[in-house]
Design an enzyme around this catalytic site. Structure first.
Site, PDB file in Angstrom:
ATOM      1  N   ARG A 192       7.182  -8.153  -6.507  1.00  0.00           N
ATOM      2  CA  ARG A 192       5.927  -8.861  -6.230  1.00  0.00           C
ATOM      3  C   ARG A 192       5.811 -10.185  -6.989  1.00  0.00           C
ATOM      4  O   ARG A 192       5.014 -10.337  -7.923  1.00  0.00           O
ATOM      5  CB  ARG A 192       4.731  -7.951  -6.496  1.00  0.00           C
ATOM      6  CG  ARG A 192       4.801  -6.693  -5.680  1.00  0.00           C
ATOM      7  CD  ARG A 192       3.531  -5.933  -5.658  1.00  0.00           C
ATOM      8  NE  ARG A 192       2.607  -6.402  -4.635  1.00  0.00           N
ATOM      9  CZ  ARG A 192       1.563  -5.710  -4.225  1.00  0.00           C
ATOM     10  NH1 ARG A 192       1.305  -4.548  -4.722  1.00  0.00           N
ATOM     11  NH2 ARG A 192       0.771  -6.192  -3.295  1.00  0.00           N
TER      12      ARG A 192
ATOM     13  N   VAL B  51       9.174  -5.534   3.986  1.00  0.00           N
ATOM     14  CA  VAL B  51       8.219  -6.330   3.209  1.00  0.00           C
ATOM     15  C   VAL B  51       8.397  -6.138   1.694  1.00  0.00           C
ATOM     16  O   VAL B  51       8.462  -7.097   0.937  1.00  0.00           O
ATOM     17  CB  VAL B  51       6.769  -6.024   3.643  1.00  0.00           C
ATOM     18  CG1 VAL B  51       5.779  -6.880   2.854  1.00  0.00           C
ATOM     19  CG2 VAL B  51       6.595  -6.269   5.138  1.00  0.00           C
TER      20      VAL B  51
ATOM     21  N   LYS C 130     -10.720  -2.925   1.356  1.00  0.00           N
ATOM     22  CA  LYS C 130     -10.448  -3.380  -0.018  1.00  0.00           C
ATOM     23  C   LYS C 130      -9.717  -4.719  -0.011  1.00  0.00           C
ATOM     24  O   LYS C 130     -10.063  -5.635  -0.760  1.00  0.00           O
ATOM     25  CB  LYS C 130      -9.586  -2.320  -0.722  1.00  0.00           C
ATOM     26  CG  LYS C 130      -8.918  -2.811  -1.999  1.00  0.00           C
ATOM     27  CD  LYS C 130      -8.032  -1.754  -2.622  1.00  0.00           C
ATOM     28  CE  LYS C 130      -6.627  -1.716  -2.101  1.00  0.00           C
ATOM     29  NZ  LYS C 130      -5.673  -2.620  -2.719  1.00  0.00           N
ATOM     30  N   ASN C 131      -8.716  -4.830   0.858  1.00  0.00           N
ATOM     31  CA  ASN C 131      -7.880  -6.039   0.830  1.00  0.00           C
ATOM     32  C   ASN C 131      -8.593  -7.267   1.388  1.00  0.00           C
ATOM     33  O   ASN C 131      -8.107  -8.377   1.231  1.00  0.00           O
ATOM     34  CB  ASN C 131      -6.575  -5.807   1.600  1.00  0.00           C
ATOM     35  CG  ASN C 131      -5.617  -4.920   0.825  1.00  0.00           C
ATOM     36  OD1 ASN C 131      -5.880  -4.564  -0.322  1.00  0.00           O
ATOM     37  ND2 ASN C 131      -4.505  -4.551   1.451  1.00  0.00           N
TER      38      ASN C 131
ATOM     39  N   ASP D  97       1.803  -1.071   4.599  1.00  0.00           N
ATOM     40  CA  ASP D  97       0.833  -0.188   3.950  1.00  0.00           C
ATOM     41  C   ASP D  97       0.607   1.120   4.712  1.00  0.00           C
ATOM     42  O   ASP D  97      -0.153   1.976   4.252  1.00  0.00           O
ATOM     43  CB  ASP D  97      -0.514  -0.918   3.769  1.00  0.00           C
ATOM     44  CG  ASP D  97      -0.477  -1.881   2.601  1.00  0.00           C
ATOM     45  OD1 ASP D  97       0.528  -1.903   1.874  1.00  0.00           O
ATOM     46  OD2 ASP D  97      -1.460  -2.623   2.412  1.00  0.00           O
TER      47      ASP D  97
ATOM     48  N   ARG E 223      -3.399  -6.381 -10.137  1.00  0.00           N
ATOM     49  CA  ARG E 223      -2.598  -7.503  -9.687  1.00  0.00           C
ATOM     50  C   ARG E 223      -3.426  -8.516  -8.887  1.00  0.00           C
ATOM     51  O   ARG E 223      -3.185  -9.707  -8.930  1.00  0.00           O
ATOM     52  CB  ARG E 223      -1.453  -6.946  -8.836  1.00  0.00           C
ATOM     53  CG  ARG E 223      -0.401  -7.950  -8.579  1.00  0.00           C
ATOM     54  CD  ARG E 223       0.715  -7.431  -7.746  1.00  0.00           C
ATOM     55  NE  ARG E 223       1.668  -8.509  -7.578  1.00  0.00           N
ATOM     56  CZ  ARG E 223       1.509  -9.507  -6.754  1.00  0.00           C
ATOM     57  NH1 ARG E 223       0.459  -9.558  -5.982  1.00  0.00           N
ATOM     58  NH2 ARG E 223       2.405 -10.469  -6.687  1.00  0.00           N
TER      59      ARG E 223
ATOM     60  N   CYS F  70       5.467  -4.018 -10.021  1.00  0.00           N
ATOM     61  CA  CYS F  70       4.707  -2.780  -9.873  1.00  0.00           C
ATOM     62  C   CYS F  70       5.572  -1.786  -9.121  1.00  0.00           C
ATOM     63  O   CYS F  70       6.712  -2.092  -8.762  1.00  0.00           O
ATOM     64  CB  CYS F  70       3.387  -3.014  -9.161  1.00  0.00           C
ATOM     65  SG  CYS F  70       3.557  -3.243  -7.413  1.00  0.00           S
TER      66      CYS F  70
ATOM     67  N   ARG G  60      -7.298   3.933  -6.008  1.00  0.00           N
ATOM     68  CA  ARG G  60      -7.371   2.475  -5.921  1.00  0.00           C
ATOM     69  C   ARG G  60      -7.665   2.002  -4.492  1.00  0.00           C
ATOM     70  O   ARG G  60      -8.127   0.881  -4.302  1.00  0.00           O
ATOM     71  CB  ARG G  60      -6.062   1.834  -6.419  1.00  0.00           C
ATOM     72  CG  ARG G  60      -5.893   1.926  -7.938  1.00  0.00           C
ATOM     73  CD  ARG G  60      -4.723   1.099  -8.394  1.00  0.00           C
ATOM     74  NE  ARG G  60      -4.624  -0.082  -7.578  1.00  0.00           N
ATOM     75  CZ  ARG G  60      -3.559  -0.427  -6.849  1.00  0.00           C
ATOM     76  NH1 ARG G  60      -2.483   0.309  -6.850  1.00  0.00           N
ATOM     77  NH2 ARG G  60      -3.566  -1.506  -6.114  1.00  0.00           N
TER      78      ARG G  60
HETATM   79  C1  UD1 Z   1      -1.110  -7.806   0.353  1.00  0.00           C
HETATM   80  C2  UD1 Z   1      -1.885  -6.536   0.313  1.00  0.00           C
HETATM   81  C3  UD1 Z   1      -0.950  -5.328   0.240  1.00  0.00           C
HETATM   82  C4  UD1 Z   1       0.071  -5.379   1.371  1.00  0.00           C
HETATM   83  C5  UD1 Z   1       0.760  -6.732   1.420  1.00  0.00           C
HETATM   84  C6  UD1 Z   1       1.669  -6.879   2.635  1.00  0.00           C
HETATM   85  C7  UD1 Z   1      -3.908  -7.226  -0.812  1.00  0.00           C
HETATM   86  C8  UD1 Z   1      -4.782  -7.102  -2.015  1.00  0.00           C
HETATM   87  N1  UD1 Z   1      -2.757  -6.558  -0.842  1.00  0.00           N
HETATM   88  O1  UD1 Z   1      -0.385  -7.886  -0.872  1.00  0.00           O
HETATM   89  O2  UD1 Z   1      -1.737  -4.148   0.332  1.00  0.00           O
HETATM   90  O3  UD1 Z   1       1.039  -4.377   1.159  1.00  0.00           O
HETATM   91  O4  UD1 Z   1      -0.212  -7.787   1.482  1.00  0.00           O
HETATM   92  O5  UD1 Z   1       0.971  -6.653   3.804  1.00  0.00           O
HETATM   93  O6  UD1 Z   1      -4.272  -7.858   0.155  1.00  0.00           O
HETATM   94  N2  UD1 Z   1       6.240 -12.630  -2.189  1.00  0.00           N
HETATM   95  C9  UD1 Z   1       7.043 -13.561  -2.810  1.00  0.00           C
HETATM   96  N3  UD1 Z   1       6.461 -14.598  -3.483  1.00  0.00           N
HETATM   97  C10 UD1 Z   1       5.088 -14.733  -3.552  1.00  0.00           C
HETATM   98  C11 UD1 Z   1       4.277 -13.785  -2.900  1.00  0.00           C
HETATM   99  C12 UD1 Z   1       4.874 -12.737  -2.217  1.00  0.00           C
HETATM  100  O7  UD1 Z   1       8.273 -13.476  -2.775  1.00  0.00           O
HETATM  101  O8  UD1 Z   1       4.616 -15.701  -4.181  1.00  0.00           O
HETATM  102  C13 UD1 Z   1       6.866 -11.482  -1.483  1.00  0.00           C
HETATM  103  C14 UD1 Z   1       6.484 -10.148  -2.151  1.00  0.00           C
HETATM  104  O9  UD1 Z   1       7.333  -9.864  -3.247  1.00  0.00           O
HETATM  105  C15 UD1 Z   1       6.649  -9.179  -1.016  1.00  0.00           C
HETATM  106  C16 UD1 Z   1       6.234 -10.006   0.200  1.00  0.00           C
HETATM  107  O10 UD1 Z   1       6.311 -11.375  -0.199  1.00  0.00           O
HETATM  108  O11 UD1 Z   1       7.983  -8.786  -0.878  1.00  0.00           O
HETATM  109  C17 UD1 Z   1       4.844  -9.700   0.723  1.00  0.00           C
HETATM  110  O12 UD1 Z   1       3.892  -9.987  -0.250  1.00  0.00           O
HETATM  111  P1  UD1 Z   1       2.429 -10.494   0.086  1.00  0.00           P
HETATM  112  O13 UD1 Z   1       2.251 -10.674   1.553  1.00  0.00           O
HETATM  113  O14 UD1 Z   1       2.131 -11.648  -0.790  1.00  0.00           O
HETATM  114  O15 UD1 Z   1       1.561  -9.263  -0.359  1.00  0.00           O
HETATM  115  P2  UD1 Z   1       0.308  -9.244  -1.313  1.00  0.00           P
HETATM  116  O16 UD1 Z   1      -0.601 -10.386  -0.995  1.00  0.00           O
HETATM  117  O17 UD1 Z   1       0.745  -9.070  -2.721  1.00  0.00           O
END
Ligand code: UD1
Length: 428
Positions: free
Chosen positions: A121, A327, A22-23, A305, A92, A116, A397
């Site tokens: 996030r 994370v 999915k990701n 995850d 999201r 969420c 999901r």
């Molecule tokens: C993706 C995955 C999710 C997984 C996560 C971490 C998808 C669709 N989802 O989510 O399943 O749990 O990676 O492996 O691929 N952060 C910030 N600012 C930002 C972006 C992120 O502070 O602009 C922080 C987030 O709040 C979080 C951390 O960075 O604490 C990790 O987020 P991120 O790696 O961006 O995860 P996602 O891409 O949302």
């Protein structure tokens, strides 16, 4: 409301073939907006989030269809650059469209996806990256508009290797003028899959899988065919479930190289794992041993995850384990539910202290988010007696029919839609 009814205590046995990730599929679908012709994407899992993404692509003027596991997107007539708020709030991952739409139309409007269940996030890193490429960002309430007459390549360093921010910047930079480098980029395998897809469309991206990704902008991106990589988180979920139920499960179509940290932790817990190319056998004949310290961190470290699912195995192991979550804040919502099933877990800030118990007991529990829900299903399969898992829309999901996934391995698990069916399940 649908729920899962599980009669636990049976070791899982048999073979399971992996679905596409999915990701990986979600950002690839977003990137398909960039092609000036039809693209075919195979091995796409049939999940709600995928259908929401296809609805969004249609709302933007693309033709998008899904037959079996194959998705066809033709965005050559795409016309809109504003993602409807109603669809944005459903998922999201719609923020993945920021980069491609900005690159395609020079403008994109999204609505803040908001927090969420697993934490705040934020999207500041996404916005910082797009701004560095020359986008002007205007925020009005929860409406964010990014615009740029021309995107220009830039050197971008991420404060944290965010998966989504890395992907969004890659997708915007493929059509920027000149060269972009992303330093401290996320290294997850899904980013490698996105790189491959972008390059198949004619982009020039190298470095995915390392912490520096370099993108040389091109004028046009064209039609291509692509096959999505297998889902390492679903594979990891099955590996833990096999071990927690003291079963013996063979996974087919996995990429063991994507699961090295998980394999390492499971082996430390005493789980037997045999690997032959894309086939992996997981056997947990004996009670697992506690693992002193596991820390979730960006890839290649142990994935956040799989934190909840692994906690079930640790809850059943001999000794004291510590799981530190670095994370996402607030990703321990499954702990209360596991404790209601007889686990002995205490949370202090971002660490969980898990004192193993010999067995868990069936209970009525609630899935609070996707992976926490998967953990409760594993706990139910391993527990003595009946477990009912509520709020399973979260689980849907990320798992294509989790009840079929586990019942093909001999798990006694049924989806019930009503109280009446719930009573019927009591005769199984
Ligand atoms: C993706 C995955 C999710 C997984 C996560 C971490 C998808 C669709 N989802 O989510 O399943 O749990 O990676 O492996 O691929 N952060 C910030 N600012 C930002 C972006 C992120 O502070 O602009 C922080 C987030 O709040 C979080 C951390 O960075 O604490 C990790 O987020 P991120 O790696 O961006 O995860 P996602 O891409 O949302």
């Amino acid at each position: 409301m649908e729920k899962l009814v599980i009669e636990g205590g049976r070791p899982l046995q048999g073979r399971a073939r992996m679905e596409g990730a999915k990701n990986a599929a979600l950002p690839i679908l977003a990137a398909s907006m960039l092609a000036e012709g039809p693209v075919g994407i195979d091995n796409v899992p049939d999940l709600l989030d995928i259908h929401v993404m296809l609805d969004i692509l249609r709302s933007l003027g693309a033709a998008a269809s899904m037959e079996g596991r194959k998705v066809c997107v033709d965005a050559s007539k795409g016309f809109a650059s504003e993602i409807p708020e109603a669809l944005m709030s459903k998922m999201r991952s719609s923020i993945f469209l920021m980069g491609p739409l900005l690159a395609k139309f020079g403008e994109v409007t999204i609505y803040q996806p908001g927090g969420c269940a697993i934490g705040e996030r934020k999207i500041d890193l996404h916005l910082m990256g797009l701004e560095a490429l020359g986008a002007k960002i205007v925020e009005q309430g929860n409406r964010i508009t990014c615009s740029a007459k021309r995107l220009m390549g830039a050197d971008i360093t991420l404060d944290f290797p965010s998966v989504g921010a890395t992907e969004n910047i890659m997708m915007a930079a493929v059509k920027a003028e000149g060269i972009t480098t992303i330093s401290n980029a996320a290294r997850e395998p899904e980013i490698g899959d996105l790189q491959q897809f972008l390059n198949r469309m004619g982009a020039k991206v190298i470095g995915a899988g390392t912490d520096t990704i370099t993108i040389e902008g091109v004028e046009r991106l064209a039609s291509c065919e692509h096959r999505v990589i297998p889902d390492r988180i679903v594979a990891g979920t099955l590996m833990v479930a096999a071990a927690a139920t003291r079963g013996n499960v063979t996974l087919e179509g996995v990429v063991p190289g994507h699961l090295l940290s998980v394999i390492h932790v499971l082996r430390r817990a005493g789980v037997q794992i045999a690997i032959d190319d894309d086939i992996m056998n997981v056997s947990g004949a004996r009670r697992p041993i506690a693992v002193e310290r596991i820390v979730t961190s960006p890839y290649p470290a142990f994935p956040t995850d799989l934190q909840a699912q692994m906690m079930v195995l640790l809850a059943l192991s001999e000794g004291l384990s510590v799981m530190k979550e670095t994370v996402f804040e607030g990703r321990f919502k499954h702990v209360d539910e596991l404790n209601a099933m007889g686990a002995d877990i205490r949370v202090d800030l971002n660490s969980a202290f898990i004192r193993g118990v010999p067995r868990l007991y069936g209970a009525h529990v609630e899935a609070t988010d996707l992976r926490a829900g998967a953990a409760l299903v594993i706990a139910g399969l391993a527990a003595n007696g009946r477990t009912v898992v509520d709020h399973i829309h979260h689980i849907d999901r990320g798992y294509v029919s989790i009840e079929k996934l586990f019942s093909q391995l001999g798990g006694q698990i049924e989806r019930t839609a009503s109280v009446q069916q719930d009573r019927m399940a009591s005769s199984m």
